[in-house]
Scaffold this motif. Structure first.
Motif, PDB file in Angstrom:
ATOM      1  N   UNK A 129       0.829  -1.217   0.000  1.00 14.77           N
ATOM      2  CA  UNK A 129       0.000   0.000   0.000  1.00 14.77           C
ATOM      3  C   UNK A 129       0.858   1.259   0.000  1.00 14.77           C
ATOM      4  N   UNK A 130       1.953   1.260   0.727  1.00 20.27           N
ATOM      5  CA  UNK A 130       2.828   2.431   0.765  1.00 20.27           C
ATOM      6  C   UNK A 130       3.381   2.758  -0.623  1.00 20.27           C
ATOM      7  N   UNK A 131       3.698   1.728  -1.388  1.00 16.06           N
ATOM      8  CA  UNK A 131       4.214   1.950  -2.737  1.00 16.06           C
ATOM      9  C   UNK A 131       3.155   2.616  -3.609  1.00 16.06           C
ATOM     10  N   UNK A 132       1.923   2.141  -3.511  1.00 19.26           N
ATOM     11  CA  UNK A 132       0.847   2.742  -4.302  1.00 19.26           C
ATOM     12  C   UNK A 132       0.570   4.189  -3.874  1.00 19.26           C
ATOM     13  N   UNK A 133       0.581   4.437  -2.578  1.00 21.74           N
ATOM     14  CA  UNK A 133       0.342   5.796  -2.078  1.00 21.74           C
ATOM     15  C   UNK A 133       1.457   6.732  -2.530  1.00 21.74           C
TER      16      UNK A 133
END
Length: 148
Positions: A129-133
């Motif tokens: 999720x951090x990568x997408x954000x």
């Protein structure tokens, strides 16, 4: 007498078209840079597995020459390298169509995104999720730069 001049309107539209041409071209340059980065990395991975040559008897210049020639004679490295470097003159040409304050962030952020995404596809890494954000923030930043 206070009618707008058609010539000035046409110039404004031409300038806007050329600016968007520059933006699209800079996105292309960023994609080229971004996709070739992981390919360059992959092209150097097996350099460590090449038969080791005893470089202790070589001069410092001889060792440097040996290392450079080992890498540059690999087709898996040289083709992505040449493609990557060919995008640089294109970048400088496209600076004619977009302000540098937009061109540099646009090309470099696109390069970052392309490297990130292409690397995750090639290495089959699962994105969290951090990568997408983080990716969304970069895209939003590019959008703000171009909008201005």
């Amino acid at each position: 007498r206070n009618q707008p001049c058609l010539f000035s309107q046409a110039k404004k539209e031409d300038k806007m078209e050329s600016m968007w041409f520059g933006y699209l071209g800079l996105l292309g340059v960023g994609l080229i840079w971004g996709i070739t980065n992981p390919l360059l990395e992959m092209g150097t991975l097996d350099v460590k597995n090449i038969k080791k040559v005893d470089t202790s008897s070589m001069s410092a210049l001889g060792r440097v020459w040996h290392e450079i020639s080992t890498v540059f004679l690999k087709i898996g490295f040289i083709i992505p390298f040449l493609v990557n470097q060919a995008a640089s003159p294109l970048y400088y040409y496209l600076l004619n169509f977009a302000p540098i304050s937009v061109a540099s962030p646009l090309a470099n952020c696109t390069s970052f995104l392309a490297t990130f995404l292409f690397n995750s596809v090639v290495k089959k890494e699962k994105l969290d999720a951090q990568a997408y954000i983080g990716t969304l923030f970069v895209v939003a930043g590019i959008g703000l730069c171009v909008q201005n």
